[in-house]
Design a protein around this motif. Structure first.
Motif, PDB file in Angstrom:
ATOM      1  N   GLY A  67       6.775  -1.768   0.623  1.00  0.00           N
ATOM      2  CA  GLY A  67       6.175  -0.492   0.254  1.00  0.00           C
ATOM      3  C   GLY A  67       7.206   0.486  -0.273  1.00  0.00           C
ATOM      4  N   PHE A  68       8.372   0.544   0.379  1.00  0.00           N
ATOM      5  CA  PHE A  68       9.421   1.464  -0.082  1.00  0.00           C
ATOM      6  C   PHE A  68       9.963   1.013  -1.437  1.00  0.00           C
ATOM      7  CE2 PHE A  68      13.826   2.985  -0.274  1.00  0.00           C
ATOM      8  CZ  PHE A  68      13.622   4.346  -0.038  1.00  0.00           C
ATOM      9  N   GLY A  69      10.163  -0.292  -1.595  1.00  0.00           N
ATOM     10  CA  GLY A  69      10.679  -0.796  -2.870  1.00  0.00           C
ATOM     11  C   GLY A  69       9.701  -0.600  -4.005  1.00  0.00           C
ATOM     12  N   ALA A  70       8.413  -0.858  -3.732  1.00  0.00           N
ATOM     13  CA  ALA A  70       7.403  -0.639  -4.762  1.00  0.00           C
ATOM     14  C   ALA A  70       7.364   0.822  -5.162  1.00  0.00           C
ATOM     15  CB  ALA A  70       6.029  -1.091  -4.246  1.00  0.00           C
ATOM     16  N   GLY A 270      -2.460   3.153  -4.918  1.00  0.00           N
ATOM     17  CA  GLY A 270      -2.886   2.528  -3.677  1.00  0.00           C
ATOM     18  C   GLY A 270      -3.664   1.262  -3.960  1.00  0.00           C
ATOM     19  N   VAL A 271      -4.578   1.339  -4.936  1.00  0.00           N
ATOM     20  CA  VAL A 271      -5.336   0.157  -5.350  1.00  0.00           C
ATOM     21  C   VAL A 271      -4.422  -0.823  -6.080  1.00  0.00           C
ATOM     22  CG1 VAL A 271      -7.189  -0.682  -6.842  1.00  0.00           C
ATOM     23  CG2 VAL A 271      -7.544   1.372  -5.461  1.00  0.00           C
ATOM     24  N   PRO A 396       2.431   3.609  -1.801  1.00  0.00           N
ATOM     25  CA  PRO A 396       2.757   2.285  -1.246  1.00  0.00           C
ATOM     26  C   PRO A 396       3.648   2.357  -0.013  1.00  0.00           C
ATOM     27  CG  PRO A 396       3.959   2.642  -3.285  1.00  0.00           C
ATOM     28  CD  PRO A 396       2.985   3.780  -3.157  1.00  0.00           C
ATOM     29  N   SER A 397       4.547   3.359   0.041  1.00  0.00           N
ATOM     30  CA  SER A 397       5.418   3.490   1.214  1.00  0.00           C
ATOM     31  C   SER A 397       4.595   3.809   2.454  1.00  0.00           C
ATOM     32  CB  SER A 397       6.454   4.591   0.978  1.00  0.00           C
ATOM     33  OG  SER A 397       7.279   4.303  -0.125  1.00  0.00           O
ATOM     34  N   LEU A 398       3.646   4.743   2.296  1.00  0.00           N
ATOM     35  CA  LEU A 398       2.802   5.139   3.421  1.00  0.00           C
ATOM     36  C   LEU A 398       1.895   3.999   3.873  1.00  0.00           C
ATOM     37  CD1 LEU A 398       1.744   7.367   5.303  1.00  0.00           C
ATOM     38  CD2 LEU A 398       0.138   8.025   3.497  1.00  0.00           C
ATOM     39  N   ILE A 399       1.281   3.313   2.916  1.00  0.00           N
ATOM     40  CA  ILE A 399       0.380   2.219   3.273  1.00  0.00           C
ATOM     41  C   ILE A 399       1.159   1.073   3.921  1.00  0.00           C
ATOM     42  CG2 ILE A 399      -1.227   0.491   2.387  1.00  0.00           C
ATOM     43  CD1 ILE A 399      -2.068   2.460   0.264  1.00  0.00           C
ATOM     44  N   GLY A 400       2.349   0.780   3.399  1.00  0.00           N
ATOM     45  CA  GLY A 400       3.178  -0.264   4.001  1.00  0.00           C
ATOM     46  C   GLY A 400       3.539   0.062   5.432  1.00  0.00           C
ATOM     47  N   TRP A 401       3.929   1.317   5.677  1.00  0.00           N
ATOM     48  CA  TRP A 401       4.275   1.748   7.031  1.00  0.00           C
ATOM     49  C   TRP A 401       3.070   1.678   7.958  1.00  0.00           C
ATOM     50  CZ3 TRP A 401       2.748   6.310   9.723  1.00  0.00           C
ATOM     51  CH2 TRP A 401       3.406   6.498  10.938  1.00  0.00           C
TER      52      TRP A 401
END
Length: 437
Positions: A67-70, A270-271, A396-401
């Protein structure tokens, strides 16, 4: 942008059939190439969502690392967006867009060499730096050729490239993962980055010879057609604010536009970054089937984008078309969590969410381009786009976390739905007289 001093020879209200024929000629010349460029751009930006299906296991990355990398792509994008667009305005679209595409193609292809989280972060950051300025540059470039009452439909047609890249990317990436794994010793996710970088490199070279910076440079237009186009664009230019950079930065409408765009792009990425993962979570395992299913929401969204934009242009109404689209996207994301364990119902809801979310994007740009002109337009559009695209880092960072924390993407979908709802409500605060034209 320079204009021919003799443009008064072609009045803005010229013969309607001649006007339509001229704009059709312009659209057929410019839009297919710009469309293909954006397909390549978006493909290289979000193909990491499919690469993730194998990449995380091969490289032992967590969902948070992914998520952070994306998302770090958008930090590089943010830092270089405004200067890139100002340079484009100064040196011309032809050279600068070609430079953008060639450099991002090379960097995207080089992602195959990633072996550690740190290398992944660096390559994604550099990809953002390379691509900075492309999208707002094209939005600015379209203002050189089309007046505002034509840009809703034209921008929608251009932005359907995002949807088409989702269709192409899903099918192509799914096939690559299914068929190319271990070919010449490379993993399927590495082949995704190699093969999907090639179109950007080819199109970047083609732009140098094909694109024209200004109406006056277009050898494929006769003098009467050039004068008509210049007259229509210049008649609108006098109604815009051609202000200094400091005045642009102090304009509350610019910052409101940035917040609205931030909310919409939260939903978009997000999608975009998580759709393959969400589909896999419903029980689909084969990468090829995931690719086929992921193409469905984007295909439906392409139709929705054009139909909503045409309705908006026909009725000269922007705010409610944008807001209702955002509310539909919000509802679709919420319902996709309710039916997350039913592939069919989840796909229907994700399709509705994608249609609503993506239909907001082309019409959103009727806001800032309605009140900004000249260098303020170049800087303002870039600022709004770069600030809005910071959500591409946050999302993506938030969703990954949240996924690592809860072992589910549902909480992330609720956050994205709330952002779309907020963006729709804020759109309705923009004065109708400013954008309904």
């Amino acid at each position: 942008m320079s204009y021919n001093p003799g443009i008064t020879a072609a009045p803005v209200d010229s013969n309607p059939s001649f006007v339509e024929a001229t704009y059709s000629k312009v659209t057929l010349r410019l839009l297919p190439l710009l469309f293909l460029c954006y397909v390549a751009s978006y493909l290289d930006r979000v193909n990491v969502g499919f690469a993730k299906l194998e990449m995380l296991n091969d490289l032992k990355f967590s969902e948070t690392v992914y998520g952070f990398g994306a998302g770090i792509f958008f930090l590089g994008y943010f830092l270089f967006e405004v200067p890139s667009n100002v340079i484009l305005h100064k040196v011309g679209a032809r050279i600068w867009i070609a430079r953008i595409m060639i450099t991002w193609g090379l960097i995207s292809g080089a992602t195959i060499f990633v072996t550690t989280p740190e290398m992944f972060y660096v390559m994604r950051f550099l990809l953002g730096v390379a691509e900075a300025g492309f999208f707002p540059g094209v939005i600015l470039y379209l203002t050189y050729w089309y007046p505002s009452h034509r840009r809703g439909n034209i921008t929608a047609l251009f932005l359907t490239a995002v949807a088409l890249s989702g269709v192409i990317g899903g099918l192509l990436s799914g096939w690559i993962l299914h068929s190319m794994s271990d070919v010449y010793g490379l993993a399927g996710w590495q082949w995704i980055f190699i093969l999907e970088a090639i179109p950007s490199l080819v199109l970047g070279l083609f732009i140098i010879f094909y694109l024209k910076d200004r109406i006056r440079d277009a050898h494929w237009l006769n003098e009467e057609e050039k004068q008509l186009l210049e007259a229509q664009v210049q008649s609108e230019a006098g109604q815009k604010q051609s202000v200094s950079m400091s005045q642009m930065l102090a304009n509350p409408k610019v910052w409101l536009s940035a917040v609205i765009y931030f909310c919409f792009v939260m939903g978009l990425y997000g999608v975009g970054f998580w759709l393959p993962t969400i589909i896999k979570a419903t029980g689909v395992k084969d990468p090829l089937n995931i690719g086929i299913l992921s193409a469905i929401p984007y295909a439906a969204a392409a139709v929705a984008m054009v139909l909503v934009a045409r309705s908006s242009d026909k009725h000269l109404e922007r705010r409610w078309h944008v807001a209702i689209s955002a509310f539909v996207g919000c509802a679709g994301l919420v319902l996709s969590t309710v039916y997350s364990h039913n592939t069919l119902l989840a796909m229907i809801c994700l399709t509705v969410a994608t249609m609503g979310t993506m239909a907001t994007l082309p019409l959103f740009w009727s806001l800032p381009t309605s009140f900004l002109g000249g260098t303020a337009a170049a800087a303002g559009i870039a600022l709004i786009n770069s600030l809005g695209n910071l959500s591409g880092f946050v999302s993506p960072s938030l969703i990954g976390w949240l996924k690592d924390l809860t072992q589910s993407t549902n909480s992330g979908m609720f956050v994205l739905a709330a952002c779309l709802l907020l963006g729709g409500l804020l759109t309705l605060t923009v004065p109708a007289r400013l954008v309904n034209k």
